[in-house]
Design a protein around this motif. Structure first.
Motif, mmCIF file in Angstrom:
data_model
loop_
_atom_site.group_PDB
_atom_site.id
_atom_site.type_symbol
_atom_site.label_atom_id
_atom_site.label_comp_id
_atom_site.label_asym_id
_atom_site.label_seq_id
_atom_site.Cartn_x
_atom_site.Cartn_y
_atom_site.Cartn_z
ATOM 1 N N THR A 7 0.849 -1.183 0.000
ATOM 2 C CA THR A 7 0.000 0.000 0.000
ATOM 3 C C THR A 7 0.890 1.241 0.000
ATOM 4 O O THR A 7 2.104 1.165 0.251
ATOM 5 N N ILE A 8 0.287 2.390 -0.254
ATOM 6 C CA ILE A 8 1.054 3.641 -0.202
ATOM 7 C C ILE A 8 1.614 3.849 1.203
ATOM 8 O O ILE A 8 2.755 4.292 1.370
ATOM 9 N N ALA A 9 0.818 3.523 2.219
ATOM 10 C CA ALA A 9 1.295 3.655 3.600
ATOM 11 C C ALA A 9 2.515 2.772 3.839
ATOM 12 O O ALA A 9 3.483 3.195 4.486
ATOM 13 N N ASP A 10 2.494 1.546 3.306
ATOM 14 C CA ASP A 10 3.650 0.656 3.431
ATOM 15 C C ASP A 10 4.888 1.292 2.808
ATOM 16 O O ASP A 10 5.983 1.263 3.388
ATOM 17 N N ARG A 11 4.714 1.846 1.619
ATOM 18 C CA ARG A 11 5.847 2.431 0.902
ATOM 19 C C ARG A 11 6.395 3.657 1.633
ATOM 20 O O ARG A 11 7.607 3.878 1.689
ATOM 21 N N ILE A 12 5.484 4.446 2.192
ATOM 22 C CA ILE A 12 5.936 5.620 2.958
ATOM 23 C C ILE A 12 6.739 5.179 4.173
ATOM 24 O O ILE A 12 7.830 5.696 4.440
ATOM 25 N N GLN A 13 6.218 4.200 4.906
ATOM 26 C CA GLN A 13 6.900 3.757 6.122
ATOM 27 C C GLN A 13 8.251 3.130 5.824
ATOM 28 O O GLN A 13 9.230 3.363 6.547
ATOM 29 N N SER A 14 8.328 2.355 4.741
ATOM 30 C CA SER A 14 9.596 1.687 4.424
ATOM 31 C C SER A 14 10.655 2.671 3.932
ATOM 32 O O SER A 14 11.845 2.379 3.996
ATOM 33 N N GLY A 15 10.223 3.841 3.443
ATOM 34 C CA GLY A 15 11.183 4.798 2.909
ATOM 35 C C GLY A 15 11.413 6.023 3.768
ATOM 36 O O GLY A 15 12.036 6.997 3.314
ATOM 37 N N LEU A 16 10.964 5.995 5.025
ATOM 38 C CA LEU A 16 11.073 7.185 5.881
ATOM 39 C C LEU A 16 12.518 7.660 6.029
ATOM 40 O O LEU A 16 12.783 8.862 6.071
ATOM 41 N N ASP A 17 13.441 6.725 6.112
ATOM 42 C CA ASP A 17 14.844 7.099 6.333
ATOM 43 C C ASP A 17 15.456 7.820 5.135
ATOM 44 O O ASP A 17 16.512 8.451 5.261
ATOM 45 N N TYR A 34 -4.712 8.445 7.339
ATOM 46 C CA TYR A 34 -4.614 7.709 6.077
ATOM 47 C C TYR A 34 -5.856 6.850 5.847
ATOM 48 O O TYR A 34 -6.375 6.249 6.796
ATOM 49 N N PRO A 35 -6.383 6.769 4.618
ATOM 50 C CA PRO A 35 -5.929 7.428 3.390
ATOM 51 C C PRO A 35 -6.628 8.759 3.110
ATOM 52 O O PRO A 35 -6.354 9.391 2.108
ATOM 53 N N ARG A 76 -7.672 6.072 -3.848
ATOM 54 C CA ARG A 76 -9.102 5.741 -3.971
ATOM 55 C C ARG A 76 -9.289 4.246 -4.178
ATOM 56 O O ARG A 76 -10.249 3.655 -3.667
ATOM 57 N N GLU A 77 -8.401 3.615 -4.933
ATOM 58 C CA GLU A 77 -8.468 2.170 -5.120
ATOM 59 C C GLU A 77 -8.288 1.454 -3.782
ATOM 60 O O GLU A 77 -8.982 0.478 -3.481
ATOM 61 N N GLU A 78 -7.341 1.925 -2.980
ATOM 62 C CA GLU A 78 -7.127 1.331 -1.657
ATOM 63 C C GLU A 78 -8.363 1.507 -0.786
ATOM 64 O O GLU A 78 -8.750 0.599 -0.048
ATOM 65 N N LEU A 79 -8.986 2.684 -0.885
ATOM 66 C CA LEU A 79 -10.171 2.947 -0.074
ATOM 67 C C LEU A 79 -11.310 2.018 -0.468
ATOM 68 O O LEU A 79 -12.048 1.506 0.387
ATOM 69 N N ARG A 80 -11.448 1.759 -1.776
ATOM 70 C CA ARG A 80 -12.493 0.820 -2.229
ATOM 71 C C ARG A 80 -12.204 -0.592 -1.719
ATOM 72 O O ARG A 80 -13.098 -1.313 -1.290
ATOM 73 N N ALA A 81 -10.939 -0.991 -1.748
ATOM 74 C CA ALA A 81 -10.568 -2.320 -1.252
ATOM 75 C C ALA A 81 -10.812 -2.430 0.248
ATOM 76 O O ALA A 81 -11.247 -3.461 0.749
ATOM 77 N N GLN A 221 -3.312 -4.089 6.472
ATOM 78 C CA GLN A 221 -2.451 -3.192 5.705
ATOM 79 C C GLN A 221 -3.055 -1.806 5.493
ATOM 80 O O GLN A 221 -2.337 -0.856 5.178
ATOM 81 N N TRP A 222 -4.373 -1.678 5.656
ATOM 82 C CA TRP A 222 -5.007 -0.367 5.493
ATOM 83 C C TRP A 222 -5.064 0.396 6.814
ATOM 84 O O TRP A 222 -5.296 1.571 6.817
ATOM 85 N N ARG A 223 -4.899 -0.287 7.893
ATOM 86 C CA ARG A 223 -4.792 0.251 9.246
ATOM 87 C C ARG A 223 -6.113 0.780 9.794
ATOM 88 O O ARG A 223 -6.750 1.650 9.219
ATOM 89 N N SER A 224 -6.491 0.237 10.924
ATOM 90 C CA SER A 224 -7.683 0.658 11.654
ATOM 91 C C SER A 224 -7.564 2.126 12.061
ATOM 92 O O SER A 224 -6.465 2.631 12.286
#
Length: 290
Positions: A7-17, A34-35, A76-81, A221-224
């Motif tokens: 997910t976009i959140a996953d990518r953001i978290q993995s690239g924070l450094d 998020y989102p 928006r795709e993530e939100l639909r999922a 992965q979408w986080r509560s």
């Protein structure tokens, strides 16, 4: 559009450094709500994060998007999922299902879930969560939802043997307020909440957070929505070729926690287990073959 198993959140978290100070500030603003945070105009997101418009554009390009509209389209795709009910999830999967046997397809999906989930878990955060759960000076409250209560009960059953002061909380609002009478500042509340997130669980989290409790969240992965209140949050990938989401990764995480907390408290846990076995012998709960 940038396609990824993450997910976009996953990518953001993995690239924070790898982000600049301003980009990291923007990243935290996106993750905070998020989102929904990224669904408004670019100018609104920049203002909310207190960064410039060019910073937002640089950030979305680092995430693999050509521009802000493409970034929003994937959100928006993530939100639909995230909002799919079991029937809709099943229909979506079967439309593109491979011809292999379901045993192989399901196992492949679970293995991918484990691989991607573990890549996003910080060992230090995991160790901190286990240390909190092993601190016998803190009570531990464990709560799940309509489906996730099964893994919450599994965690409770083992933790209750490992240490004293462990309470299983039913998520229905006519029972959990009674537990709020005893929850103190610094106590630990472990919450299992996966899509479709329950209003009762969020309200409980808001109230225990107000009391100064430490919240450990196990989510997807979408986080509560509870993640904005949590002290430690673990996101598990849960999508499999089924109308139902998978509990394999959350259960793996829970079983690993049980093992880690048991090791931290082994001397006392061994005494408790020996006493419990003696009780089982006295009550003749289990068959003896010798």
């Amino acid at each position: 559009m940038a396609h990824s198993d993450l997910t976009i959140a996953d990518r953001i978290q993995s690239g924070l450094d790898t982000l600049t100070r301003a980009e990291r500030q923007l990243a935290h603003a996106i993750l905070e709500n998020y989102p929904a945070s990224g669904l408004g105009p670019l100018s609104a997101l920049a203002k909310d994060a207190q960064v410039s418009g060019p910073t937002v554009l640089r950030m979305v390009q680092k995430l693999g998007f050509s521009g802000y509209p493409e970034f929003q389209a994937e959100l928006r795709e993530e939100l639909r999922a995230k909002a799919k009910n079991p029937i809709a999830k099943h229909d979506t999967w079967t439309e593109g299902a491979p011809s292999g046997h379901v045993l192989n397809r399901f196992t492949d999906a679970v293995i991918d879930n484990i691989r991607h989930s573990l890549a996003q878990i910080e060992p230090d955060a995991f160790d901190e969560a286990c240390a909190l759960m092993a601190d016998t000076g803190r009570a531990v409250y464990i709560v799940g939802g309509r489906i996730s209560h099964t893994i919450a009960e599994y965690l409770y059953l083992h933790m209750q043997v490992i240490r004293p002061g462990v309470i299983h909380v039913q998520s229905t609002s006519n029972t959990w307020p009674h537990h709020l009478l005893d929850i103190k500042e610094g106590d630990v509340v472990v919450i299992c909440d996966v899509r479709r997130y329950e209003n009762n669980t969020l309200k409980l989290a808001e109230m225990v957070h107000a009391r100064g409790s430490k919240i450990i969240l196990l989510t997807d992965q979408w986080r509560s929505p509870v993640h904005s209140l949590s002290d430690i949050c673990f996101s598990s990938r849960i999508v499999v070729p089924s109308a139902w989401d998978s509990a394999v990764m959350p259960l793996l995480l829970i079983e690993t926690m049980i093992s880690a907390v048991q090791d931290l408290l082994w001397a006392d846990t061994r005494d408790r287990m020996e006493a419990l076995e003696d009780m089982f012998d006295q009550t003749k709960l289990f068959r003896k073959f010798t």
